[in-house]
Design a protein around this motif. Structure first.
Motif, PDB file in Angstrom:
ATOM      1  N   GLU A 138      33.117 -13.965  15.056  1.00 53.82           N
ATOM      2  CA  GLU A 138      32.740 -13.157  13.897  1.00 53.82           C
ATOM      3  C   GLU A 138      32.040 -11.877  14.320  1.00 53.82           C
ATOM      4  O   GLU A 138      32.264 -10.803  13.742  1.00 53.82           O
ATOM      5  CB  GLU A 138      31.835 -13.971  12.967  1.00 53.82           C
ATOM      6  CG  GLU A 138      32.541 -15.131  12.274  1.00 53.82           C
ATOM      7  CD  GLU A 138      33.733 -14.667  11.450  1.00 53.82           C
ATOM      8  OE1 GLU A 138      33.621 -13.624  10.770  1.00 53.82           O
ATOM      9  OE2 GLU A 138      34.785 -15.335  11.512  1.00 53.82           O
ATOM     10  N   LYS A 179      34.631  -9.508  15.604  1.00 54.75           N
ATOM     11  CA  LYS A 179      35.394  -8.915  14.507  1.00 54.75           C
ATOM     12  C   LYS A 179      34.606  -7.778  13.856  1.00 54.75           C
ATOM     13  O   LYS A 179      35.174  -6.734  13.499  1.00 54.75           O
ATOM     14  CB  LYS A 179      35.718  -9.990  13.459  1.00 54.75           C
ATOM     15  CG  LYS A 179      36.807 -10.954  13.892  1.00 54.75           C
ATOM     16  CD  LYS A 179      37.082 -11.976  12.790  1.00 54.75           C
ATOM     17  CE  LYS A 179      38.202 -12.926  13.191  1.00 54.75           C
ATOM     18  NZ  LYS A 179      38.475 -13.965  12.158  1.00 54.75           N
ATOM     19  N   ALA A 180      33.294  -7.976  13.725  1.00 52.32           N
ATOM     20  CA  ALA A 180      32.445  -6.922  13.154  1.00 52.32           C
ATOM     21  C   ALA A 180      32.427  -5.700  14.072  1.00 52.32           C
ATOM     22  O   ALA A 180      32.503  -4.552  13.610  1.00 52.32           O
ATOM     23  CB  ALA A 180      31.031  -7.457  12.947  1.00 52.32           C
ATOM     24  N   GLU A 216      34.764  -4.816  16.186  1.00 48.25           N
ATOM     25  CA  GLU A 216      36.083  -4.200  16.153  1.00 48.25           C
ATOM     26  C   GLU A 216      36.258  -3.368  14.877  1.00 48.25           C
ATOM     27  O   GLU A 216      36.841  -2.273  14.907  1.00 48.25           O
ATOM     28  CB  GLU A 216      37.163  -5.282  16.222  1.00 48.25           C
ATOM     29  CG  GLU A 216      38.584  -4.770  16.315  1.00 48.25           C
ATOM     30  CD  GLU A 216      38.867  -4.019  17.600  1.00 48.25           C
ATOM     31  OE1 GLU A 216      39.821  -3.224  17.622  1.00 48.25           O
ATOM     32  OE2 GLU A 216      38.113  -4.215  18.586  1.00 48.25           O
ATOM     33  N   ALA A 217      35.743  -3.864  13.761  1.00 50.86           N
ATOM     34  CA  ALA A 217      35.830  -3.118  12.502  1.00 50.86           C
ATOM     35  C   ALA A 217      35.040  -1.816  12.604  1.00 50.86           C
ATOM     36  O   ALA A 217      35.477  -0.759  12.115  1.00 50.86           O
ATOM     37  CB  ALA A 217      35.310  -3.975  11.348  1.00 50.86           C
ATOM     38  N   ARG A 244      34.416  -0.154  15.378  1.00 57.75           N
ATOM     39  CA  ARG A 244      35.151   0.731  16.287  1.00 57.75           C
ATOM     40  C   ARG A 244      36.301   1.415  15.542  1.00 57.75           C
ATOM     41  O   ARG A 244      36.536   2.617  15.704  1.00 57.75           O
ATOM     42  CB  ARG A 244      35.688  -0.071  17.464  1.00 57.75           C
ATOM     43  CG  ARG A 244      36.542   0.737  18.439  1.00 57.75           C
ATOM     44  CD  ARG A 244      36.996  -0.111  19.626  1.00 57.75           C
ATOM     45  NE  ARG A 244      37.963   0.605  20.422  1.00 57.75           N
ATOM     46  CZ  ARG A 244      39.272   0.577  20.221  1.00 57.75           C
ATOM     47  NH1 ARG A 244      39.774  -0.134  19.220  1.00 57.75           N
ATOM     48  NH2 ARG A 244      40.089   1.253  20.993  1.00 57.75           N
ATOM     49  N   LYS A 245      37.038   0.669  14.716  1.00 61.32           N
ATOM     50  CA  LYS A 245      38.141   1.253  13.966  1.00 61.32           C
ATOM     51  C   LYS A 245      37.650   2.318  12.993  1.00 61.32           C
ATOM     52  O   LYS A 245      38.297   3.350  12.797  1.00 61.32           O
ATOM     53  CB  LYS A 245      38.897   0.151  13.211  1.00 61.32           C
ATOM     54  CG  LYS A 245      39.761  -0.721  14.115  1.00 61.32           C
ATOM     55  CD  LYS A 245      40.533  -1.748  13.290  1.00 61.32           C
ATOM     56  CE  LYS A 245      41.427  -2.590  14.199  1.00 61.32           C
ATOM     57  NZ  LYS A 245      42.190  -3.609  13.426  1.00 61.32           N
ATOM     58  N   GLU A 246      36.497   2.052  12.404  1.00 65.49           N
ATOM     59  CA  GLU A 246      35.922   3.034  11.476  1.00 65.49           C
ATOM     60  C   GLU A 246      35.569   4.326  12.220  1.00 65.49           C
ATOM     61  O   GLU A 246      35.810   5.428  11.714  1.00 65.49           O
ATOM     62  CB  GLU A 246      34.670   2.435  10.823  1.00 65.49           C
ATOM     63  CG  GLU A 246      34.039   3.336   9.767  1.00 65.49           C
ATOM     64  CD  GLU A 246      32.823   2.709   9.124  1.00 65.49           C
ATOM     65  OE1 GLU A 246      31.967   3.463   8.621  1.00 65.49           O
ATOM     66  OE2 GLU A 246      32.721   1.462   9.141  1.00 65.49           O
ATOM     67  N   GLU A 303      38.746   6.265  12.911  1.00 65.23           N
ATOM     68  CA  GLU A 303      39.252   6.957  11.729  1.00 65.23           C
ATOM     69  C   GLU A 303      38.477   8.243  11.446  1.00 65.23           C
ATOM     70  O   GLU A 303      38.995   9.171  10.841  1.00 65.23           O
ATOM     71  CB  GLU A 303      39.182   6.028  10.522  1.00 65.23           C
ATOM     72  CG  GLU A 303      40.171   4.860  10.597  1.00 65.23           C
ATOM     73  CD  GLU A 303      39.953   3.857   9.483  1.00 65.23           C
ATOM     74  OE1 GLU A 303      38.993   4.057   8.694  1.00 65.23           O
ATOM     75  OE2 GLU A 303      40.727   2.878   9.388  1.00 65.23           O
TER      76      GLU A 303
END
Length: 516
Positions: free
Chosen positions: A484, A487-488, A490-491, A493-495, A498
Motif C-alpha cells: 500500500e 502504491k501511494a 507510485e501515485a 510519482r505519476k502526479e 503529469e
C-alpha cells in the motif's frame, strides 16, 4: 534484470557448441525450447509464492513453511552447496578465458583467480545497492552482446558475410538435423540419445534463472516488480535462447572441424560456436571481442553467485539450521560471516593452478548442475503443497498479485521432467566406457540431498504439513502494508510526472525499458 543476468552465461555462449556437435541443430533447437518451457513453469511457481509473502530464507523458507521443514533444510543446503561450487567454477572459467590472450606459461592462473576473488568480494562488501547497480549494468551489456551476436548470425545466414554464402537451412539437410550419438549402432536410437543429451546441456544453460527467488527478499516492492520479471521471462527465453540456437544451427554444421576443436577447448572464445560461425564467414578480428564478451558474462555470473551463496547461507541460519553467527548482519544489512565463508570457498578455484583447468571446470560444472535441478524439483514440490493449502483452506487465488499460468497440470509436468532429467543426467557415462569420476561428480548431489532430508527428519521428528494446517497469514499484514505504501509512492510519482517533472526512471520507462 538480475533474473535475465543470472540466466545468460557461458551455458549459452559456450555450452551450446558441445550440444550442437553431439546432437545436431534440430535436437538443439527442440531441446532448448522444451527445457525453456520447464524453466518458465518453475519461475512462475517461484513468482506466485514470492509475491504472496517473500521469504528472506529463500527456497528453504518456502519449503519449510508450506511443505516440510526437512525439505527446507535439504534444499537450503543443496542450493548453498551449488553456489559454493558454482562461484569457484566461474572464477576458473574466467582464468581460462584470460589464457586466450596470455598463456599460463607467462602468467600463472592463480594471479587471475586472485584478482577475480578480490573484485567480486569488493562488490559484495559494499552492499546490495552497489551489487544491484553493478549487476543491472552488466546484465544490460550481456543483453546487448547476445542481441548483437544474433543479428550477426542472421546476417551470415542470409549471405551478408564477406563470403556472401547464403546458408538458410542447408546444414539441416546436410549433414542433417539430428546427429546419432557416437557409440550407438542403431541410428534411430542414436538420434534419440542425442536429443536426451541436449536436454541435460540445456539445463546447465538455463541454470541460475531461479535466483530471482532469492533477490526478491531485498527487492523494492516485490509484488509489483517480481511479476513483471516473471512475465518477461518467457519472452527472454524465446528470444535469447531458442532464437540463438536456431540461428547457430543454421550457420554451423555439427560436423564442422572448427566446432569439434572448439568443444575440446571448454571455455574462452576458442570454445564458442559463435566464433566458429564468424570464422566460417571469413570475418576476422571478432574472436577477441567474443572473448571479452565471455569475460563480461563470467564476471557477472561469479558476482551474482557469491551474492546468492551468502544470502542462502544467511537464510539457512535464520531458519535455525546453521550457527546463529551466520545470521548476523552489519549496519548495512550485509551478512558478513556468511559472505566470508562463501568467499573462502572461492579458493577451490586454485585447484586449476596445479591441475588441468579444463578438467577442474568440467567436474565443477558436473557437480553444480544436479544441485540446481534438485532445487527446481524442491520448488515445484513446495508450490504444489502451497496450492493445496489454498484449496484446503478455501482461499481463492484470484486475490493474489500474481497467478502462475497453466494450473494445475504444468507444475506436475515440470516436476516429472525435472526428476527424469536428474536421473538420466549422466547416462552417457555408461555408453563409451565407464568413467567413475564423471559418475561420482554427476550424481553426488543425490546422497547429499537425501542424507540432509532424512537426517533432519529423524533428528527433529518433523512431518509433512497437512494442507489445512499450513500457515498462510504470518507476515502477510506487513507485506500488505508495504504494498500500500508503494502504491501511494507510485501515485505521487505519476502526479509529479503529469506536472512536467521527468526524472531518469521516466526516460528509462519511455525509451529503454522495452529492450530490457
Amino acid at each position: 534484470m538480475i533474473a535475465i543476468g543470472g540466466a545468460l552465461g557461458t551455458g549459452l555462449l559456450i555450452g551450446s557448441g558441445a550440444a550442437l556437435n553431439t546432437s545436431g541443430p534440430a535436437a538443439l533447437f527442440i531441446g532448448y525450447g522444451f527445457i525453456g518451457f520447464i524453466v518458465y513453469i518453475v519461475m512462475c511457481c517461484i513468482g506466485e509464492m514470492a509475491t504472496y509473502i517473500p521469504q528472506p530464507e529463500g527456497f528453504s523458507g518456502y519449503a519449510s513453511r508450506y511443505c516440510d521443514p526437512a525439505l527446507g533444510f535439504a534444499v537450503g543446503y543443496c542450493y548453498l552447496f551449488k553456489y559454493l561450487v558454482a562461484t569457484p567454477n566461474q572464477i576458473t572459467a574466467g582464468a581460462m578465458v584470460l589464457q586466450y590472450w596470455v598463456s599460463r606459461d607467462k602468467v600463472n592462473p592463480g594471479v587471475w583467480i586472485t584478482i577475480f576473488i578480490i573484485v567480486i568480494l569488493l562488490i559484495n562488501i559494499f552492499g546490495v545497492k552497489v551489487f544491484g547497480e553493478f549487476e543491472f549494468w552488466l546484465s544490460c551489456v550481456k543483453v546487448l552482446i547476445i542481441l548483437g551476436l544474433m543479428f550477426l548470425l542472421f546476417i551470415i545466414m542470409l549471405g551478408g558475410g564477406p563470403n556472401h554464402d547464403r546458408l538458410g537451412f542447408r546444414y539441416w539437410k546436410n549433414p542433417g538435423a539430428f546427429k546419432p550419438y557416437e557409440g550407438i549402432a542403431s541410428i534411430p536410437k542414436g538420434k534419440f540419445v542425442s536429443f536426451i543429451n541436449v536436454l541435460i546441456t540445456a539445463v546447465f544453460a538455463y541454470d541460475g534463472t531461479e535466483l530471482v527467488g532469492i533477490t526478491v527478499a531485498e527487492a523494492e516492492n516485490p509484488r509489483r516488480n517480481v511479476p513483471k520479471a516473471i512475465k518477461l521471462t518467457v519472452y527472454r527465453i524465446v528470444l535469447f535462447y531458442v532464437c540463438s540456437v536456431l540461428l547457430l544451427g543454421m550457420c554451423v554444421p555439427y560436423n564442422d572441424p572448427l566446432l569439434i576443436n572448439a568443444t575440446k577447448a571448454k571455455t574462452s572464445a576458442s570454445a564458442s560456436p559463435f566464433v566458429v560461425a564468424i570464422k566460417n564467414a571469413h570475418i576476422s578480428g571478432l574472436d577477441h571481442l567474443i572473448n571479452a564478451c565471455v569475460l563480461v558474462f563470467i564476471i557477472s555470473s561469479s558476482n551474482s553467485d557469491l551474492y546468492i551463496g551468502s544470502r542462502t547461507f544467511y537464510g539457512i541460519a535464520c531458519n535455525n539450521s546453521a550457527p546463529k553467527i551466520f545470521a548476523q548482519t552489519n549496519k548495512y544489512g550485509i551478512p558478513t560471516y556468511s559472505l566470508a565463508l562463501c568467499s573462502a570457498f572461492c579458493c577451490l578455484a586454485y585447484m586449476s593452478v596445479s591441475s588441468s583447468s579444463q578438467q577442474v571446470f568440467t567436474y565443477l560444472v558436473n557437480v553444480s548442475t544436479l544441485f540446481g535441478l534438485l532445487t527446481w524439483i524442491s520448488v515445484l514440490i513446495t508450490y504444489i503443497y502451497f496450492s493445496r493449502a489454498f484449496e484446503a483452506q478455501g482461499i481463492s487465488k484470484d486475490s493474489l498479485a500474481y497467478n502462475a499460468p497453466f494450473q494445475n497440470w504444468a507444475p506436475h509436468l515440470a516436476l516429472a521432467m525435472c526428476i527424469l532429467v536428474s536421473l538420466i543426467k549422466n547416462f552417457t557415462v555408461f555408453i563409451n566406457g565407464f568413467d567413475y569420476k564423471t559418475f561420482i561428480t554427476g550424481y553426488i548431489a543425490f546422497p547429499v540431498f537425501f542424507i540432509s532430508y532424512f537426517g533432519y527428519k529423524l533428528i527433529n521428528k518433523t512431518t509433512i504439513h497437512r494442507p489445512e494446517d499450513v500457515d498462510l497469514y504470518t507476515l502477510k499484514d506487513i507485506i500488505d502494508a508495504e504494498e500500500e505504501q508503494e502504491k501511494a509512492n507510485e501515485a505521487l510519482r505519476k502526479e509529479e510526472m503529469e506536472q512536467g517533472r521527468k526524472d531518469g526512471s521516466w526516460y528509462y520507462d519511455k525509451f529503454a525499458s522495452w529492450l530490457f
